[in-house]
Structures are given as C-alpha cells and as structure tokens.
Scaffold this motif. Sequence first.
Motif, PDB file in Angstrom:
ATOM      1  N   GLY A  80       0.822  -1.216   0.000  1.00 45.40           N
ATOM      2  CA  GLY A  80       0.000   0.000   0.000  1.00 45.40           C
ATOM      3  C   GLY A  80       0.844   1.248   0.000  1.00 45.40           C
ATOM      4  O   GLY A  80       1.971   1.269   0.494  1.00 45.40           O
ATOM      5  N   ALA A  81       0.264   2.299  -0.557  1.00 47.36           N
ATOM      6  CA  ALA A  81       0.980   3.563  -0.706  1.00 47.36           C
ATOM      7  C   ALA A  81       0.814   4.437   0.526  1.00 47.36           C
ATOM      8  O   ALA A  81      -0.121   4.286   1.310  1.00 47.36           O
ATOM      9  CB  ALA A  81       0.455   4.305  -1.940  1.00 47.36           C
ATOM     10  N   LEU A  82       1.751   5.354   0.698  1.00 41.41           N
ATOM     11  CA  LEU A  82       1.644   6.349   1.750  1.00 41.41           C
ATOM     12  C   LEU A  82       0.505   7.310   1.439  1.00 41.41           C
ATOM     13  O   LEU A  82       0.214   7.604   0.273  1.00 41.41           O
ATOM     14  CB  LEU A  82       2.954   7.141   1.873  1.00 41.41           C
ATOM     15  N   VAL A  83      -0.148   7.797   2.488  1.00 38.00           N
ATOM     16  CA  VAL A  83      -1.204   8.797   2.352  1.00 38.00           C
ATOM     17  C   VAL A  83      -0.603  10.163   2.649  1.00 38.00           C
ATOM     18  O   VAL A  83       0.287  10.289   3.502  1.00 38.00           O
ATOM     19  CB  VAL A  83      -2.358   8.488   3.332  1.00 38.00           C
ATOM     20  N   ALA A  84      -1.057  11.192   1.927  1.00 34.82           N
ATOM     21  CA  ALA A  84      -0.560  12.544   2.186  1.00 34.82           C
ATOM     22  C   ALA A  84      -0.660  12.856   3.675  1.00 34.82           C
ATOM     23  O   ALA A  84      -1.694  12.603   4.287  1.00 34.82           O
ATOM     24  CB  ALA A  84      -1.375  13.556   1.382  1.00 34.82           C
ATOM     25  N   PRO A  85       0.401  13.366   4.287  1.00 33.89           N
ATOM     26  CA  PRO A  85       0.416  13.572   5.742  1.00 33.89           C
ATOM     27  C   PRO A  85      -0.538  14.665   6.189  1.00 33.89           C
ATOM     28  O   PRO A  85      -0.924  15.544   5.399  1.00 33.89           O
ATOM     29  CB  PRO A  85       1.874  13.949   6.025  1.00 33.89           C
ATOM     30  N   PRO A  86      -0.939  14.636   7.469  1.00 37.11           N
ATOM     31  CA  PRO A  86      -1.931  15.602   7.955  1.00 37.11           C
ATOM     32  C   PRO A  86      -1.448  17.038   7.952  1.00 37.11           C
ATOM     33  O   PRO A  86      -2.253  17.969   7.872  1.00 37.11           O
ATOM     34  CB  PRO A  86      -2.222  15.120   9.376  1.00 37.11           C
ATOM     35  N   GLY A  87      -0.133  17.238   8.023  1.00 43.13           N
ATOM     36  CA  GLY A  87       0.381  18.605   8.050  1.00 43.13           C
ATOM     37  C   GLY A  87       0.159  19.373   6.772  1.00 43.13           C
ATOM     38  O   GLY A  87       0.298  20.595   6.749  1.00 43.13           O
ATOM     39  N   GLU A  88      -0.205  18.659   5.696  1.00 44.70           N
ATOM     40  CA  GLU A  88      -0.405  19.324   4.405  1.00 44.70           C
ATOM     41  C   GLU A  88      -1.817  19.874   4.237  1.00 44.70           C
ATOM     42  O   GLU A  88      -2.113  20.528   3.246  1.00 44.70           O
ATOM     43  CB  GLU A  88      -0.097  18.351   3.265  1.00 44.70           C
ATOM     44  N   VAL A  89      -2.721  19.593   5.180  1.00 47.09           N
ATOM     45  CA  VAL A  89      -4.107  20.059   5.072  1.00 47.09           C
ATOM     46  C   VAL A  89      -4.523  20.712   6.387  1.00 47.09           C
ATOM     47  O   VAL A  89      -3.928  20.479   7.438  1.00 47.09           O
ATOM     48  CB  VAL A  89      -5.076  18.896   4.734  1.00 47.09           C
ATOM     49  N   GLY A  90      -5.561  21.532   6.311  1.00 46.57           N
ATOM     50  CA  GLY A  90      -6.062  22.193   7.515  1.00 46.57           C
ATOM     51  C   GLY A  90      -7.044  21.324   8.274  1.00 46.57           C
ATOM     52  O   GLY A  90      -7.468  20.264   7.807  1.00 46.57           O
ATOM     53  N   VAL A  91      -7.426  21.792   9.464  1.00 43.59           N
ATOM     54  CA  VAL A  91      -8.406  21.084  10.283  1.00 43.59           C
ATOM     55  C   VAL A  91      -9.745  21.089   9.572  1.00 43.59           C
ATOM     56  O   VAL A  91     -10.180  22.109   9.026  1.00 43.59           O
ATOM     57  CB  VAL A  91      -8.538  21.763  11.663  1.00 43.59           C
ATOM     58  N   THR A  92     -10.410  19.928   9.525  1.00 43.73           N
ATOM     59  CA  THR A  92     -11.710  19.787   8.884  1.00 43.73           C
ATOM     60  C   THR A  92     -12.780  19.662   9.962  1.00 43.73           C
ATOM     61  O   THR A  92     -12.677  18.787  10.821  1.00 43.73           O
ATOM     62  CB  THR A  92     -11.750  18.528   7.994  1.00 43.73           C
ATOM     63  N   PRO A  93     -13.798  20.507   9.954  1.00 44.88           N
ATOM     64  CA  PRO A  93     -14.826  20.416  10.998  1.00 44.88           C
ATOM     65  C   PRO A  93     -15.708  19.189  10.833  1.00 44.88           C
ATOM     66  O   PRO A  93     -15.855  18.649   9.737  1.00 44.88           O
ATOM     67  CB  PRO A  93     -15.632  21.703  10.805  1.00 44.88           C
TER      68      PRO A  93
END
Length: 263
Positions: A121-134
């Motif tokens: 399986g591939a790596l998923v884009a890390p959380p630091g690249e996106v903002g908080v989602t409500p």
Amino acid sequence: MDADGFYERIGAGRFRATGATRGPWDEGAQHAGPPAALLGRAVEERAGARGDMRVARITYEILRPVPIGELTVATSVLRAGRGTEVVEAALTPAGADAPVMLARALRIRVAGEPVPAVTQGALVAPPGEVGVTPFFPVPWETGYHTSMETRFTQGAFVEPGPGTCWMRMRVPLVAGEAVRPLDRVLVAADSGNGISAVMDLRRFVFVNGDLSVHLHRYPVGEWVCVEARTSVDAGGIGLADARLHDEKGPIGRGAQSLFVAAR
C-alpha cells in the motif's frame, strides 16, 4: 477541552465516562470509538497479560448504545497458547445486568528474532499538508466531535462518498494516564462509516452494529488515518471498509456492518 480524558478511572475495572465521549446522535450516549479503545486497553491490561503479545485482531459487538456514566470492564481468557491467545472483554453500565458492548481479541506473540518486513500500500498525504476539517453540525458543544482533531485529505464529513481522514486525540483515553498506540487506532477506527458516508445524514441512518480491526503493527506517532469507503445494497445492508495508516504507511484494516434505512 472541559474534560481531562474520555474516561476517569474510579476503581479496579471501573470507569466514569466524561462528556468527551458523547456521540453526535444522542446526548446521553457515547460514540463507539472511546469504549472500543477502553476495551482494547482492558485486553492489554488484564491480570497476567503477556508483554510479548500484541493485538492482531479485535472484533466488537455493539449490543446497545453505550450510556455516558459509570462503566465496568471485565475480561476473560478464552484460549491461551504459546503463540496466540484469545481474550474477551465486556463493558457493562452501572446498575445494568448485561453488557452493552463485547470485544473478542486475538493476540499474537511477537517474533523473538526479526523477520523480513513487508508493507503493501501507498503512503497517504500527511496531515500537516491540510487544515483542520470540521465535523458535521452537532447539536451539543462537547463530545467526540470536539475531542478528536480531524483533517481530510479526500472528501469531508459533509460530502458523500469515499473519504480519507487523519485523526488525533485531543485528550487521553483515561485522565491522567499515558496514551498508548492501541488507544489511538481503536478510538478512530469506528469513524469509518461517517468518514465515507454515501447518503444524506438528514434522510438516512446507517448504524454499525459491529466493528472489526486487524492490525499488522501498532501506529507510530499521534496521528491515525482512516481511508474509508462504504457500499450499500438495496436491501439496506452496508459495509464500511477502511484502510488504516500512520505517517509511515499502512497498519491494518477496519470493517463495519451497517444497517441502512430512511429516517
């Protein structure tokens, strides 16, 4: 956060749920993620638990909504062997005569000598690249929706279809106690059907009566990613299937059977 944890320990095998556990559908009931993690911790903490074993699979039966209040956790060993063991854990509200949630865990002995590691399986884009989602709108201020930080790299709670969401605990599982890797993944895994909701929440219910989590390793770091998709048959039976990741790659899978019906 008002709460110092999802639970307060009040005695041997006894806990008090805080408002941090509150789910989005019933003000008096918990989201299933925190009690799932509490039962997973009980499996690891049981008397005589071997330190050379890890939970490889844990399956939950959600028999009734888990109320916010005092709870008792009891464990028993169903099978003990050199390489594997099966442990059952039950969660019972104070004053109740039957559990509201059961867990059955398969623990496997960790190899004494390292074996070749293989990751699919591939790596998923890390959380630091996106903002908080409500979260989607919830009618109360405090609950699971405020106790977990969520960041989507695909989809959103308010968008139908597959979703990929990084999740991080904002409070410990048990107040005053260290967070464990197993806590992090089990408190998040029950969110797969919400992350990948394929129907309008206002028109349909899609409730899971179970949860199964398979892990080939425990997560590293604070973040766990749930990459989920949901399929529903016209008969009203659905399946939410989730790949579970940390920032180093895949760690396992989660699955939920769904009851789907018009409101």
